[in-house]
Design an enzyme around this catalytic site. Structure first.
Site, PDB file in Angstrom:
ATOM      1  CE  LYS A   1     -10.704   3.819  10.798  1.00 50.78           C
ATOM      2  NZ  LYS A   1     -10.069   4.624   9.756  1.00 50.78           N
TER       3      LYS A   1
ATOM      4  N   GLY B   1      -9.953   9.886   5.199  1.00 53.37           N
ATOM      5  CA  GLY B   1     -11.026   9.587   4.243  1.00 53.37           C
ATOM      6  C   GLY B   1     -12.408   9.987   4.746  1.00 53.37           C
TER       7      GLY B   1
ATOM      8  CE  LYS C   1      -6.171   1.287   2.121  1.00 53.10           C
ATOM      9  NZ  LYS C   1      -6.147   0.479   0.877  1.00 53.10           N
TER      10      LYS C   1
ATOM     11  CB  THR D   1      -0.930   0.043   1.228  1.00 51.07           C
ATOM     12  OG1 THR D   1      -1.767   1.203   1.137  1.00 51.07           O
ATOM     13  CG2 THR D   1      -0.155   0.116   2.532  1.00 51.07           C
TER      14      THR D   1
ATOM     15  CG  ASP E   1      -9.581  -2.386  -3.107  1.00 55.22           C
ATOM     16  OD1 ASP E   1      -8.807  -1.459  -3.400  1.00 55.22           O
ATOM     17  OD2 ASP E   1     -10.747  -2.442  -3.538  1.00 55.22           O
TER      18      ASP E   1
ATOM     19  CG  ASN F   1      -4.046   5.060   2.779  1.00 52.09           C
ATOM     20  OD1 ASN F   1      -3.706   5.536   3.854  1.00 52.09           O
ATOM     21  ND2 ASN F   1      -5.261   5.199   2.278  1.00 52.09           N
TER      22      ASN F   1
HETATM   23  P1  ITT Z   1      -3.649   1.642  -1.590  1.00 53.73           P
HETATM   24  O1  ITT Z   1      -4.434   1.187  -2.796  1.00 53.73           O
HETATM   25  O2  ITT Z   1      -2.252   2.103  -1.924  1.00 53.73           O
HETATM   26  O3  ITT Z   1      -3.680   0.646  -0.472  1.00 53.73           O
HETATM   27  P2  ITT Z   1      -5.741   3.635  -1.428  1.00 53.73           P
HETATM   28  O4  ITT Z   1      -5.993   4.829  -0.563  1.00 53.73           O
HETATM   29  O5  ITT Z   1      -5.720   3.833  -2.927  1.00 53.73           O
HETATM   30  O6  ITT Z   1      -4.361   2.950  -0.968  1.00 53.73           O
HETATM   31  P3  ITT Z   1      -8.072   1.946  -1.697  1.00 53.73           P
HETATM   32  O7  ITT Z   1      -7.904   1.845  -3.174  1.00 53.73           O
HETATM   33  O8  ITT Z   1      -8.359   0.696  -0.924  1.00 53.73           O
HETATM   34  O9  ITT Z   1      -6.767   2.552  -1.007  1.00 53.73           O
HETATM   35  O10 ITT Z   1      -9.192   3.049  -1.420  1.00 53.73           O
HETATM   36  C1  ITT Z   1      -9.694   3.158  -0.166  1.00 53.73           C
HETATM   37  C2  ITT Z   1     -10.490   4.451  -0.055  1.00 53.73           C
HETATM   38  O11 ITT Z   1     -11.670   4.152   0.701  1.00 53.73           O
HETATM   39  C3  ITT Z   1      -9.696   5.451   0.749  1.00 53.73           C
HETATM   40  O12 ITT Z   1      -8.943   6.315  -0.086  1.00 53.73           O
HETATM   41  C4  ITT Z   1     -10.798   6.171   1.522  1.00 53.73           C
HETATM   42  O13 ITT Z   1     -11.404   7.150   0.704  1.00 53.73           O
HETATM   43  C5  ITT Z   1     -11.813   5.059   1.760  1.00 53.73           C
HETATM   44  N1  ITT Z   1     -11.522   4.354   3.035  1.00 53.73           N
HETATM   45  C6  ITT Z   1     -11.048   3.079   3.178  1.00 53.73           C
HETATM   46  N2  ITT Z   1     -10.859   2.789   4.466  1.00 53.73           N
HETATM   47  C7  ITT Z   1     -11.214   3.880   5.155  1.00 53.73           C
HETATM   48  C8  ITT Z   1     -11.227   4.198   6.515  1.00 53.73           C
HETATM   49  O14 ITT Z   1     -10.789   3.343   7.439  1.00 53.73           O
HETATM   50  N3  ITT Z   1     -11.655   5.398   6.883  1.00 53.73           N
HETATM   51  C9  ITT Z   1     -12.075   6.295   5.968  1.00 53.73           C
HETATM   52  N4  ITT Z   1     -12.082   6.098   4.657  1.00 53.73           N
HETATM   53  C10 ITT Z   1     -11.647   4.882   4.233  1.00 53.73           C
END
Ligand code: ITT
Length: 193
Positions: free
Chosen positions: A172, A149, A12, A7, A69, A9
């Protein structure tokens, strides 16, 4: 052998390091390895995207990988933003995403929603997945400034009246989709590390 978390992010990463703190699982992040490319996410399911991300990084590093994801499903919006949660608004940023969600739900009473997180482990001849969910509702206004997010708009059933952005990271993680998915990781790794 350590497990590579596929990831970019950082939120995360922070959450998952805390979720796994009292387990034997040792995570390495993409940032640790200097890997900067972004894995593709072209599937229309969380499971498909988690597998795609983990496979892509495994193929380029040869290291056992786990990917996450995740996203928000809103019943009144037919499950949107779902797998498109990150790029829901044209700006693809949390502020505009949250404002778009509030405007799409303006005047709608049914605020039922859930966060979903699918994790995928991919290694030599191995592909395993697990899921965690967090049920709740969408608030009528932003609440709190923690998390990331959509957290300021999500009221989990376990913490009525308080958004995920008003909880400590520990609180959380105790109820979140990601906490529930990653607590299954030690079992998912059975025989692999
Ligand atoms: P990676 O693919 O690099 O892991 P990403 O941010 O692109 O990172 P995702 O494609 O899984 O991750 O998109 C997840 C989105 O969903 C994230 O950007 C948030 O907008 C939302 N999201 C997921 N988990 C969340 C959380 O715990 N709290 C708030 N929003 C969340």
């Amino acid at each position: 052998m350590k497990l590579l978390f596929a990831t970019h992010n950082r939120h995360k990463v922070e959450e998952v390091l805390q979720i796994l703190a009292h387990t034997d699982v040792q995570l390495v992040t993409l940032a640790d390895t200097g890997f900067t490319e972004d894995p593709p996410e072209t599937s229309d399911t969380f499971e498909g995207n988690a597998l795609q991300k983990a496979r892509w990084v495994y193929e380029r590093t040869g290291q056992l990988c786990v990917a996450d994801d995740s996203g928000l499903e809103v019943d009144a919006l037919g499950g949107r933003p779902g797998v498109h949660s990150k790029r829901y608004s044209p700006e693809a940023l949390p502020g505009p995403n949250n404002q778009l969600l509030l405007s799409e739900l303006a005047g709608i009473e049914d605020r039922v929603a859930r966060f979903r997180c699918v994790i995928a482990v991919v290694g030599a001849g191995v592909e395993r997945t697990a899921e965690g969910r967090c049920e709740g509702r969408i608030a009528h206004a932003l609440q709190g400034d923690g998390g990331f997010g959509y957290d300021p708009l999500f009221l989990a059933d376990e913490t009525p009246g308080r958004s995920l952005a008003e909880l400590s990271m520990d609180d959380k993680n105790a109820i979140s989709h990601r906490g529930r998915a990653f607590r299954k990781l030690p079992d998912l790794l059975e025989g692999l590390l």
